[in-house]
Scaffold this active site. Structure first.
Site, PDB file in Angstrom:
ATOM      1  CE1 TYR A  54      48.144 -46.512 -26.021  1.00 51.89           C
ATOM      2  CE2 TYR A  54      47.227 -45.438 -27.948  1.00 51.89           C
ATOM      3  CZ  TYR A  54      47.058 -46.201 -26.808  1.00 51.89           C
ATOM      4  OH  TYR A  54      45.804 -46.621 -26.442  1.00 51.89           O
ATOM      5  CD  GLU A  56      49.441 -50.410 -24.912  1.00 53.97           C
ATOM      6  OE1 GLU A  56      50.013 -51.108 -25.758  1.00 53.97           O
ATOM      7  OE2 GLU A  56      48.214 -50.447 -24.717  1.00 53.97           O
ATOM      8  CG  ASP A 200      44.261 -46.016  -0.136  1.00 56.93           C
ATOM      9  OD1 ASP A 200      44.882 -44.968  -0.416  1.00 56.93           O
ATOM     10  OD2 ASP A 200      43.138 -46.292  -0.613  1.00 56.93           O
ATOM     11  CB  THR A 226      45.119 -39.820  -4.811  1.00 56.40           C
ATOM     12  OG1 THR A 226      45.203 -39.177  -3.535  1.00 56.40           O
ATOM     13  CG2 THR A 226      43.957 -40.793  -4.812  1.00 56.40           C
ATOM     14  CE  LYS A 229      41.579 -38.344  -2.817  1.00 55.48           C
ATOM     15  NZ  LYS A 229      41.110 -39.641  -2.308  1.00 55.48           N
ATOM     16  NE  ARG A 235      40.647 -34.930 -10.536  1.00 57.13           N
ATOM     17  CZ  ARG A 235      40.201 -35.026  -9.272  1.00 57.13           C
ATOM     18  NH1 ARG A 235      39.843 -36.193  -8.787  1.00 57.13           N
ATOM     19  NH2 ARG A 235      40.084 -33.960  -8.518  1.00 57.13           N
TER      20      ARG A 235
HETATM   21  C1  LIG Z   1      40.428 -40.678  -2.836  1.00 55.77           C
HETATM   22  C2  LIG Z   1      40.765 -42.040  -2.383  1.00 55.77           C
HETATM   23  C3  LIG Z   1      40.971 -43.091  -3.283  1.00 55.77           C
HETATM   24  C4  LIG Z   1      40.613 -43.066  -4.744  1.00 55.77           C
HETATM   25  O1  LIG Z   1      41.031 -42.111  -5.533  1.00 55.77           O
HETATM   26  P1  LIG Z   1      40.414 -41.866  -6.992  1.00 55.77           P
HETATM   27  O2  LIG Z   1      41.521 -41.165  -7.679  1.00 55.77           O
HETATM   28  O3  LIG Z   1      39.182 -41.051  -6.788  1.00 55.77           O
HETATM   29  O4  LIG Z   1      40.102 -43.185  -7.612  1.00 55.77           O
HETATM   30  C5  LIG Z   1      41.433 -44.298  -2.773  1.00 55.77           C
HETATM   31  N1  LIG Z   1      41.632 -44.473  -1.464  1.00 55.77           N
HETATM   32  C6  LIG Z   1      41.388 -43.508  -0.570  1.00 55.77           C
HETATM   33  C7  LIG Z   1      41.633 -43.787   0.879  1.00 55.77           C
HETATM   34  C8  LIG Z   1      40.935 -42.257  -0.983  1.00 55.77           C
HETATM   35  O5  LIG Z   1      40.665 -41.319  -0.086  1.00 55.77           O
END
Ligand SMILES: *Cc1c(COP(=O)(O)O)cnc(C)c1O
Length: 418
Positions: A54, A56, A200, A226, A229, A235
């Site tokens: 933990y 936090e 994003d 993220t 990807k 993840r």
């Molecule tokens: C995949 C994605 C997310 C979210 O990712 P998670 O880990 O699935 O919550 C947010 N914004 C964009 C543009 C994405 O392609």
């Protein structure tokens, strides 16, 4: 991996992990644009004893004792991420991209404020204002799309909408947009209407980190991504900014605002991923990802397919499968699944089909490029996909195609053995 303890303790889960391992590893051509294959080091960090701890809070400011090693791990992740994107302040704790977005939005604006994001059918993400997401429920959300003829973001149109709806926050970035995004133009629009700008970069983070796409660092007030990807890590999510005031808010908003204890085993895996992404090999990899996407989408065009925006500048492209083959996205996805090709149905601009069906297919090259696929392999795959649609009622032929797919996948084993 041997998974021998799981085998001993829980046969049901063991058998399912092994089945999934085979699916990923041996038999399937993975074309889902948001997926990738992590390194064995990333995998091991996620399976490590760090999960027991933990922690936090943040390094040197924890609510629990015994964090001396955890702090060093999180600090390494932080320093490497700063270097990767050349940015001043980062938070490596978000459990996912969506959690990163929730904390980022909350650190800039208040409940009930107006936001402007890309619509889902134009390639935006749920968390950019969709009605079923927190972002569409906690804020008054408006959307911009793409030009229906060109498939491109029309920045004049975005400005026009922004002037009308007067957002406090504009969100740019997408899950299914095959072209470059001008963060500079978005910043100009945000400045003109007095809004914050959030970028994003969940999908294109790897392209930005290696210089193949403009960076939002000098334009956006806050940046989220993220890590699983194109970055090819575990993840999870990250938040970044160059603004000290916003940095303080984003840290508070993530913890205790949105999350509790951080996943330090995942943060260790993020640190390893960032180290890998700083290597020259990673830049070569991303370059190949882009070359492969271009080669494959060009081949589909030669085969007479309708590709949204006429091609791609990044790691993915969208086929208008309704126009091309008179199939819904769902039908096409299922046909391909039967021959071991995995991709996903996707809405396309002004889609007339419901999101459960769609008129599009999204195809991405990051995962198979990690396996070592080159242009010629993706061109071959394009033909196998075309053959599948052209022979959708011929079971004999479909069986042959499936064999071909398995052969192609097996000829490019993963970098590591499990
Ligand atoms: C995949 C994605 C997310 C979210 O990712 P998670 O880990 O699935 O919550 C947010 N914004 C964009 C543009 C994405 O392609």
């Amino acid at each position: 991996m041997s998974y021998n303890a799981i085998k001993k303790e829980d046969k049901e889960i063991y058998n399912l992990i092994k089945a999934e391992e085979k699916r990923q590893n041996k038999y399937n051509a993975e074309l889902i644009a948001s997926e990738n294959f992590v390194s064995k080091a990333v995998l091991q960090a996620q399976g490590s004893i760090l999960t027991n701890k933990y922690a936090e809070g943040y390094p040197s400011k924890r609510y629990y004792g015994g964090c001396q090693y955890i702090d060093q791990i999180e600090n390494l992740a932080i320093e490497r991420l700063k270097k990767l994107f050349n940015v001043k302040y980062v938070n490596v704790q978000p459990h996912s991209g969506s959690q990163a977005n929730m904390a980022a939005i909350r650190s800039l604006i208040n409940h009930g404020d107006v936001i402007l994001g890309m619509s889902l059918d134009s390639g935006g993400h749920l968390t950019h204002g969709y009605k079923l997401s927190f972002s569409g429920q906690d804020y008054i959300s408006y959307t911009y799309g793409v030009n229906k003829d060109t498939g491109l973001i029309d920045y004049d149109e975005v400005l026009k909408i922004a002037k009308e709806v007067k957002p406090k926050l504009i969100i740019c970035g997408a899950s299914a947009y095959p072209r470059k995004i001008s963060f500079k133009k978005f910043k100009e629009i945000a400045d003109e209407v007095g809004a914050y700008l959030m970028a994003d970069i969940a999908h294109i983070a790897g392209l930005i980190a290696t210089g193949f796409h403009e960076s939002p660092v000098n334009y956006a007030d806050i940046i989220t991504s993220t890590t699983h990807k194109t970055l090819r890590g575990p993840r999870g999510g990250i938040i970044m900014t160059n603004n000290e005031e916003i940095a303080k808010k984003m840290n508070k908003m993530l913890f205790p605002g949105c999350q509790g204890g951080p996943l330090e085993h995942v943060i260790a895996a993020k640190a390893i991923c960032f180290k890998e992404d700083l290597m020259p090999e990673y830049k070569t990899y991303i370059k190949q990802v882009i070359l492969n996407a271009k080669a494959m989408s060009d081949e589909f065009i030669k085969l007479g397919y309708n590709i949204i925006s006429g091609g791609t500048d990044n790691h993915l492209f969208l086929i208008d499968i309704k126009k091309s083959k008179n199939l819904t996205g769902l039908q096409a996805q299922e046909l391909l699944e039967n021959v071991n090709i995995t991709c996903n149905k996707n809405s396309i601009p002004n889609d007339q089909e419901k999101p459960a069906y769609t008129s599009g297919l999204r195809i991405g090259t990051p995962a198979l490029t990690t396996r070592g696929f080159k242009e010629k392999d993706f061109i071959k795959l394009a033909h196998l996909i075309d053959d599948t649609f052209n022979n959708k009622d011929n079971n004999e032929k479909l069986k042959d195609i499936k064999e071909e797919v398995i052969k192609l996948v097996k000829s490019h084993p993963l970098r590591y053995k499990y």
